[in-house]
Design a protein around this motif. Structure first.
Motif, mmCIF file in Angstrom:
data_model
loop_
_atom_site.group_PDB
_atom_site.id
_atom_site.type_symbol
_atom_site.label_atom_id
_atom_site.label_comp_id
_atom_site.label_asym_id
_atom_site.label_seq_id
_atom_site.Cartn_x
_atom_site.Cartn_y
_atom_site.Cartn_z
ATOM 1 N N GLY A 1 46.191 50.829 40.664
ATOM 2 C CA GLY A 1 46.070 50.881 39.625
ATOM 3 C C GLY A 1 44.458 50.386 39.201
ATOM 4 O O GLY A 1 43.511 51.006 38.327
ATOM 5 N N ASP A 2 44.287 49.123 39.721
ATOM 6 C CA ASP A 2 43.214 48.521 39.537
ATOM 7 C C ASP A 2 41.836 49.654 40.151
ATOM 8 O O ASP A 2 41.698 49.827 41.348
ATOM 9 C CB ASP A 2 42.815 46.937 39.782
ATOM 10 C CG ASP A 2 43.848 46.062 39.358
ATOM 11 O OD1 ASP A 2 44.315 46.992 37.923
ATOM 12 O OD2 ASP A 2 43.901 44.797 39.618
ATOM 13 N N ALA A 3 40.604 49.269 39.372
ATOM 14 C CA ALA A 3 39.176 48.830 40.380
ATOM 15 C C ALA A 3 39.371 48.658 41.338
ATOM 16 O O ALA A 3 39.020 47.730 40.987
ATOM 17 C CB ALA A 3 38.409 49.646 38.760
ATOM 18 N N VAL A 4 38.656 49.028 42.492
ATOM 19 C CA VAL A 4 37.919 47.754 43.481
ATOM 20 C C VAL A 4 36.162 48.523 42.935
ATOM 21 O O VAL A 4 35.597 49.203 42.597
ATOM 22 C CB VAL A 4 38.391 48.248 44.840
ATOM 23 C CG1 VAL A 4 37.273 47.731 45.989
ATOM 24 C CG2 VAL A 4 39.047 47.955 44.560
ATOM 25 N N LEU A 5 35.332 46.728 42.708
ATOM 26 C CA LEU A 5 33.760 46.878 42.660
ATOM 27 C C LEU A 5 33.349 46.413 43.519
ATOM 28 O O LEU A 5 33.889 44.865 43.804
ATOM 29 C CB LEU A 5 33.617 46.481 41.060
ATOM 30 C CG LEU A 5 34.167 47.633 40.016
ATOM 31 C CD1 LEU A 5 35.510 47.314 39.925
ATOM 32 C CD2 LEU A 5 32.903 47.241 38.544
ATOM 33 N N VAL A 6 32.101 46.045 44.537
ATOM 34 C CA VAL A 6 30.863 45.632 44.532
ATOM 35 C C VAL A 6 29.944 45.363 43.822
ATOM 36 O O VAL A 6 29.931 46.229 43.551
ATOM 37 C CB VAL A 6 31.282 45.839 45.936
ATOM 38 C CG1 VAL A 6 30.200 47.082 46.106
ATOM 39 C CG2 VAL A 6 31.036 45.062 46.744
ATOM 40 N N THR A 7 29.450 44.088 43.764
ATOM 41 C CA THR A 7 27.737 44.006 43.927
ATOM 42 C C THR A 7 26.854 43.988 44.973
ATOM 43 O O THR A 7 27.509 44.230 45.307
ATOM 44 C CB THR A 7 27.659 42.332 43.135
ATOM 45 O OG1 THR A 7 27.950 41.447 43.983
ATOM 46 C CG2 THR A 7 28.408 41.889 41.697
ATOM 47 N N ALA B 1 41.548 46.223 36.010
ATOM 48 C CA ALA B 1 42.371 47.133 34.986
ATOM 49 C C ALA B 1 40.769 48.409 34.728
ATOM 50 O O ALA B 1 39.883 48.103 34.908
ATOM 51 C CB ALA B 1 42.332 46.478 33.827
ATOM 52 N N PRO B 2 40.971 49.493 35.320
ATOM 53 C CA PRO B 2 39.815 50.673 34.588
ATOM 54 C C PRO B 2 39.236 50.463 33.357
ATOM 55 O O PRO B 2 37.937 50.772 32.890
ATOM 56 C CB PRO B 2 40.518 51.572 35.265
ATOM 57 C CG PRO B 2 41.947 51.320 35.881
ATOM 58 C CD PRO B 2 42.167 50.032 35.067
ATOM 59 N N GLY B 3 39.725 49.527 32.174
ATOM 60 C CA GLY B 3 39.271 50.097 31.512
ATOM 61 C C GLY B 3 38.861 48.489 30.850
ATOM 62 O O GLY B 3 37.662 48.266 29.434
ATOM 63 N N ASN B 4 38.384 47.642 32.218
ATOM 64 C CA ASN B 4 37.295 46.971 32.155
ATOM 65 C C ASN B 4 35.864 46.932 32.912
ATOM 66 O O ASN B 4 35.312 46.332 32.523
ATOM 67 C CB ASN B 4 37.645 45.663 32.818
ATOM 68 C CG ASN B 4 39.085 45.033 32.354
ATOM 69 O OD1 ASN B 4 39.216 44.633 31.062
ATOM 70 N ND2 ASN B 4 39.402 44.062 32.103
ATOM 71 N N VAL B 5 35.960 47.664 33.328
ATOM 72 C CA VAL B 5 34.891 48.354 34.542
ATOM 73 C C VAL B 5 33.447 48.345 33.544
ATOM 74 O O VAL B 5 32.559 47.727 33.722
ATOM 75 C CB VAL B 5 34.969 49.692 35.365
ATOM 76 C CG1 VAL B 5 33.652 49.558 35.916
ATOM 77 C CG2 VAL B 5 36.619 49.839 36.156
ATOM 78 N N ALA B 6 33.628 48.806 32.872
ATOM 79 C CA ALA B 6 32.357 49.465 31.743
ATOM 80 C C ALA B 6 31.702 48.128 31.310
ATOM 81 O O ALA B 6 31.025 47.427 31.153
ATOM 82 C CB ALA B 6 32.335 50.747 30.957
ATOM 83 N N SER B 7 32.765 47.435 30.529
ATOM 84 C CA SER B 7 32.593 46.074 30.148
ATOM 85 C C SER B 7 31.859 44.599 31.272
ATOM 86 O O SER B 7 31.214 44.380 31.219
ATOM 87 C CB SER B 7 33.309 45.298 29.524
ATOM 88 O OG SER B 7 33.743 45.889 28.444
ATOM 89 N N PHE B 8 32.963 45.088 32.744
ATOM 90 C CA PHE B 8 32.137 43.609 33.493
ATOM 91 C C PHE B 8 30.559 44.248 34.570
ATOM 92 O O PHE B 8 29.816 43.358 34.076
ATOM 93 C CB PHE B 8 33.466 43.661 34.588
ATOM 94 C CG PHE B 8 32.828 43.508 35.640
ATOM 95 C CD1 PHE B 8 32.497 42.029 36.112
ATOM 96 C CD2 PHE B 8 32.094 44.337 36.813
ATOM 97 C CE1 PHE B 8 32.402 41.380 36.908
ATOM 98 C CE2 PHE B 8 31.493 43.446 38.202
ATOM 99 C CZ PHE B 8 31.609 41.926 37.920
ATOM 100 N N CYS B 9 30.324 45.346 34.226
ATOM 101 C CA CYS B 9 29.060 46.372 34.622
ATOM 102 C C CYS B 9 28.436 46.005 34.004
ATOM 103 O O CYS B 9 27.110 45.521 34.467
ATOM 104 C CB CYS B 9 29.431 47.526 34.765
ATOM 105 S SG CYS B 9 30.059 48.566 36.713
#
Lengths: 329, 329
Positions: free
Chosen positions: B155-161, B280-288
């Motif tokens: 369920g987690d989102a995958v991100l890359v910088t 967690a998807p809910g953290n994506v906006a804060s992390f970005c």
């Protein structure tokens, strides 16, 4: 850049995984390791590399190469009074030979266990040049108690553990086996010297005694004469040594008896991995007793004085050395 | 083994002494360094070596070689959420060239200062083979907060910088400069790709945001595809990525437009030194937002799922890669 290659790398990691017994090594499955020092600790850090053709012979047994690579770093932790916590290794191998690597990993693993210093992480790559083994050792001391080079004070006694000059004797015999007859060395003496060059014996057993009793210390890796000079320089003191008191093995004594000038090579040559330390004269007996209880001989060889530089005497006469210490460049 | 040689070693130490700004480095005058972690810390440890002819070209500028050697390790600290504390270096140099060494020390010193990661200790020796720079980086995290490879959850989102594939593009251009015309790359695009290969840009600026928001992470050093596979394996999960979402630089986009098959090389080639992370998807906006505030772009490229292995899609179709990731053996 192929799957075969990737699985080669995976096979190498598998060889070393059994050495990664520390929980913070995560079985080499993460990018980094974690060490959790007890609160109130200092982390002691040291790196030293050994290179084929410089620090070992290309045809040395792989397990001996591994042991030497780890032990030269363990020796520094010992001299600083630090308890080993683990190590990182960068291994650049001349050829990808799984038998060699398996022997290397076995030797490394046995020493890691014997010295309580598990593999925390590493990196293995191929090189077109000689094999390079770069190890970083991590140790722990209670905060503020690392034994420093700079701690020697005028009036302190100078001591050294074990015996000096065996490794350089072993190296000379390896290069010129015929010298054994000239020096009157028995086969047992030859084996002793050869072993001391091939695999050093770091003095981690005396680390705690050093912290308890020594004012300063370092390991003898570049020769007693040169390293004593570094210690004196760091502490801003002078140091005097009587060469008759420098502890020699039976093999070294026999060789020096046959060829007295050899003494200079023995006290200036490298790879002893003994501990040179200083302490108040009142601590010498206690330190020697503690070292003996740990199975390590320690010998008083001289004295710290005010001033600078080092002075050596033999038969009451000052001795000067043409070559102060071994240097790799 | 001569005084000239010893003073050569002394001159090298002098070159690096100005980098040893940490009080625990003792100006490189002791055998070991001390790091005093704040109580309640974990010490994060990583070693990685770079070798001439493998990780850099023998004629690369010495200061760039030094920066790359340090930055590949800083990148791991970043991905683990760790704050750099210092580093050890074993340098085996192909030739004793004081100009090269001075340039090397300058580049290393500038980066050490820029990233707040001072030299704690080191060792320089000559080698008959290619230059080897083995750095061990030490970082700190509050106890128990290192970002692990194994933390990803279904369920987690995958991100890359940043952007992916620039370094491999730069390497290809270096080997075949004529490709620039075929791919329609402007001089600025060529310089961008070349620079990304020569000197990586580790993402230490997002380390704190990773600790705050990510469930898992690692740096992308062996290619996005292969490294995502390692992350999924460590976490015991599957991961799915839509290749259209993988962030590419203008240069990489131009090259892929001209030659669509190139995308495989860009996402499987090494040396990106970006951060691949899950949250967690809910953290994506804060992390970005936190990453953007630190000057680093972060892009959501896929999703963690239950199961195992990695799946890649392009234009809605599954994509399989012949070569999973770069390997040095």
């Amino acid at each position: 850049m192929a799957d075969d290659a990737a699985s080669g790398e995976e096979r190498i990691i598998a060889l070393f995984r059994s050495l990664a017994t520390h929980p913070g090594a995560f079985g080499l499955m993460d990018d980094a390791a974690i060490l959790t020092p007890p609160d109130g600790s200092d982390v002691v850090l040291k790196t030293d590399a050994i290179i084929g053709g410089v620090h070992f012979f290309a045809d040395d047994p792989a397990d001996a190469v591994a042991r030497k690579a780890l032990r030269v770093n363990l020796s520094d932790l010992a001299a600083k009074g630090a308890k080993p916590a683990g190590f990182l290794m960068s291994l650049a191998v001349a050829r990808f030979d799984e038998t060699w690597l398996a022997d290397f990993a076995r030797g490394l693993g046995e020493d890691a266990e014997a010295f309580g210093c598990p593999l925390l992480g590493g990196d293995t790559v191929a090189t077109s040049g000689p094999t390079v083994v770069a190890i970083s050792a991590v140790g722990l001391v209670p905060r503020g108690t690392m034994v420093m080079r700079s701690g020697a004070r005028p009036g302190d006694a100078v001591l050294v553990t074990g015996t000096v000059g065996d490794a350089v004797l072993g190296l000379k015999l390896r290069r010129e086996p015929a010298a054994a007859a000239r020096w009157g060395l028995t086969p047992a003496m030859q084996r002793h010297a050869a072993a001391r060059y091939l695999v050093p014996q770091p003095r981690n057993a005396v680390a705690e005694a050093l912290r308890a009793f020594a004012s300063g210390g370092m390991d003898v890796s570049d020769g007693l004469v040169g390293d004593l000079g570094k210690l004196a320089l760091a502490a801003g003191v002078a140091a005097e040594v009587e060469l008759e008191r420098v502890p020699l093995s039976e093999a070294a004594r026999a060789a020096v008896t046959a060829e007295p000038d050899l003494l200079e090579a023995l006290v200036t040559g490298g790879d002893d991995y003994e501990i040179l330390c200083t302490m108040a004269p009142g601590n010498v007996a206690s330190f020697c007793a503690a070292a003996a209880a740990a199975g390590v001989a320690a010998t008083e060889i001289g004295r710290v004085a005010a001033g600078e530089g080092t002075r050596f005497r033999r038969g009451g006469q000052p001795v000067r050395f043409a070559h102060g210490s071994y240097s790799h460049l």
